[in-house]
Scaffold this active site. Structure first.
Site, PDB file in Angstrom:
ATOM      1  CG  HIS A  53      -1.795  -1.174   1.374  1.00  0.00           C
ATOM      2  ND1 HIS A  53      -2.820  -1.434   0.499  1.00  0.00           N
ATOM      3  CD2 HIS A  53      -1.816  -2.179   2.278  1.00  0.00           C
ATOM      4  CE1 HIS A  53      -3.444  -2.536   0.873  1.00  0.00           C
ATOM      5  NE2 HIS A  53      -2.851  -3.004   1.938  1.00  0.00           N
TER       6      HIS A  53
HETATM    7  C1  BDR Z   1      -2.803   1.224   5.236  1.00  0.00           C
HETATM    8  O1  BDR Z   1      -3.075   0.775   6.554  1.00  0.00           O
HETATM    9  C2  BDR Z   1      -1.872   0.381   7.192  1.00  0.00           C
HETATM   10  O2  BDR Z   1      -2.059  -0.839   7.857  1.00  0.00           O
HETATM   11  C3  BDR Z   1      -0.843   0.272   6.107  1.00  0.00           C
HETATM   12  O3  BDR Z   1       0.438   0.609   6.635  1.00  0.00           O
HETATM   13  C4  BDR Z   1      -1.300   1.282   5.101  1.00  0.00           C
HETATM   14  O4  BDR Z   1      -0.847   2.576   5.422  1.00  0.00           O
HETATM   15  C5  BDR Z   1      -3.521   0.296   4.272  1.00  0.00           C
HETATM   16  O5  BDR Z   1      -4.900   0.325   4.498  1.00  0.00           O
END
Ligand code: BDR
Ligand code: CA
Length: 306
Positions: A236
Site C-alpha cells: 500500500h
Molecule cells: C494502510 O493501513 C496500514 O495498515 C498500512 O500501513 C497502510 O498505510 C492500508 O490500508
C-alpha cells in the site's frame, strides 16, 4: 542531469509496508526526505517512532524523526497489529536504534521544516491524518509552503475495516475531513489501487538476494499479513512513493471527496467521480496502476540500496 531532489516530509506508522516505503524514499535519488514524523496507527506511537528510528539507523541516515499524536483526534485508536505484528515490524531483529527522536512534537517539527524551506514541501502521509490535521488547525500559514499532499489512504471501492473505509482514514476520520477540506492539493492513492500493487513470489525471491537489506525485507515479509505469500503482499504505502518518483505508473482523475464521519461507513472516502454534486474538485485520485512496472520499480529500487 537529474533535476533537483523533491523535498518531502513523510508521516508514517511502521508498519511493514511503511518500512518498504521509507526504505525506498530514504535512498531514492529524486527525493530529499527532510523529516519523518510518526503517528499512532498500525501500532501505538511509541512503537511507530521506535520502528522509524530503527529504519533510519539501519540505513545510516541523518534524517530527523519526530514523534506525533498518540491517538486520533476524537475517537479511540484501533490498531492493526494483526497485520504487522505486535511490534509493528515483526520478523526481523533490528539492532538498537542509534538515531534519537527530536524533543519536539511532530506537528512543531513539521511547522518549522515547512516554514523554513526555500522550496515548497510535499507532505506524504502514509498513516492516519491526525498530525496533518493538527498542523493545518494550529499553523494554517504552513499551507502556503506546501506543494501538495500525496497520501496513501481512502478507497474508491470497498474498505479493509468496515465495509467502506480504508484503515488510514478509518483510524481518524475527523482528521481526514480537516485535511480534505484544507484547500491544499491532494493526490489520494487509495486501497482499491494499492491492493492490486502486490509483490509476488517472483519479486520476493529476488529481493531475498539483496544482501542484508534483502534479508531484512524477506524476514519482515514472512510475518506480514497484508495479503499472503501465495496471493501476493500488498505494498500500500509504497505506491505513494512510486507516485512521487514515477507518476506515469498511475491513471488518475480529479474529483471531489467527502469523508463519512460516523455510522457503518465511518472513515469512507466518498468520491463524486462524475462531479454530479460539486462544482469544484478537492483531490486527484488514482484509478489504476501499471502493476508489472510497479513490481519492477520496487525490485530495482531495493536492489540499488545495497
Ligand atoms: C494502510 O493501513 C496500514 O495498515 C498500512 O500501513 C497502510 O498505510 C492500508 O490500508
Ligand atoms: Ca502505513
Amino acid at each position: 542531469m537529474l533535476k533537483e531532489k523533491r523535498p518531502i516530509i513523510i508521516d508514517t506508522d511502521p508498519g511493514i509496508d511503511d518500512a518498504v516505503a521509507l526504505s525506498i524514499a530514504l535512498n531514492h535519488p529524486k527525493l530529499d526526505v527532510k523529516l519523518l514524523t510518526t503517528v499512532a496507527g498500525n501500532v501505538n506511537a511509541h512503537k511507530t517512532t521506535e520502528n522509524t528510528l530503527k529504519l533510519v539507523s539501519f540505513f545510516d541516515k541523518q534524517v530527523p524523526v519526530a514523534k506525533g499524536c498518540d491517538k486520533p483526534l476524537l475517537i479511540q485508536l484501533e490498531d492493526s497489529a494483526d497485520i504487522h505484528g505486535e511490534s509493528g515490524m515483526d520478523g526481523y531483529d533490528f539492532p538498537e536504534a542509534i538515531a534519537k527522536a527530536l524533543d519536539v512534537h511532530a506537528v512543531e517539527a513539521m511547522k518549522d521544516c515547512i516554514l523554513k524551506s526555500t522550496e515548497p514541501i510535499t507532505l506524504v502521509p502514509i498513516a492516519a491524518l491526525t498530525n496533518i490535521a493538527l498542523l493545518f488547525s494550529m499553523y494554517p500559514e504552513t499551507k502556503q509552503n506546501i506543494k501538495e499532499i500525496v497520501m496513501m489512504g481512502g478507497s474508491l471501492a470497498r474498505g479493509n475495516t468496515n465495509t467502506s473505509a480504508e484503515f488510514n482514514t478509518y483510524v481518524d476520520p475527523h482528521a481526514a475531513q480537516i485535511v480534505f477540506q484544507s484547500g491544499v492539493p491532494i493526490v489520494m492513492v487509495g486501497l482499491d489501487v494499492t491492493s492490486t500493487a502486490v509483490l509476488t513470489k517472483n519479486e520476493i525471491e529476488k529481493i531475498k538476494e539483496f544482501g542484508e537489506v534483502g534479508n531484512m525485507f524477506y524476514s519482515l515479509f514472512q510475518h506480514y499479513r497484508g495479503g499472503s505469500l501465495q496471493t501476493g503482499l500488498k505494498m500500500h504505502d509504497v505506491c505513494a512513493i512510486a507516485y512521487l518518483t514515477d507518476p506515469e505508473l498511475f491513471t488518475v482523475q480529479e474529483t471531489f471527496i467527502e469523508i463519512a464521519l460516523d455510522g457503518p461507513a465511518a472513515g469512507a472516502t466518498v468520491a463524486d467521480l462524475k462531479m454530479k454534486y460539486h462544482d469544484t474538485t478537492n483531490a486527484v485520485v488514482c484509478l489504476d496502476i501499471d502493476i508489472p512496472a510497479f513490481q519492477q520499480w520496487v525490485v530495482l529500487n531495493l536492489e540499488k540500496i545495497n
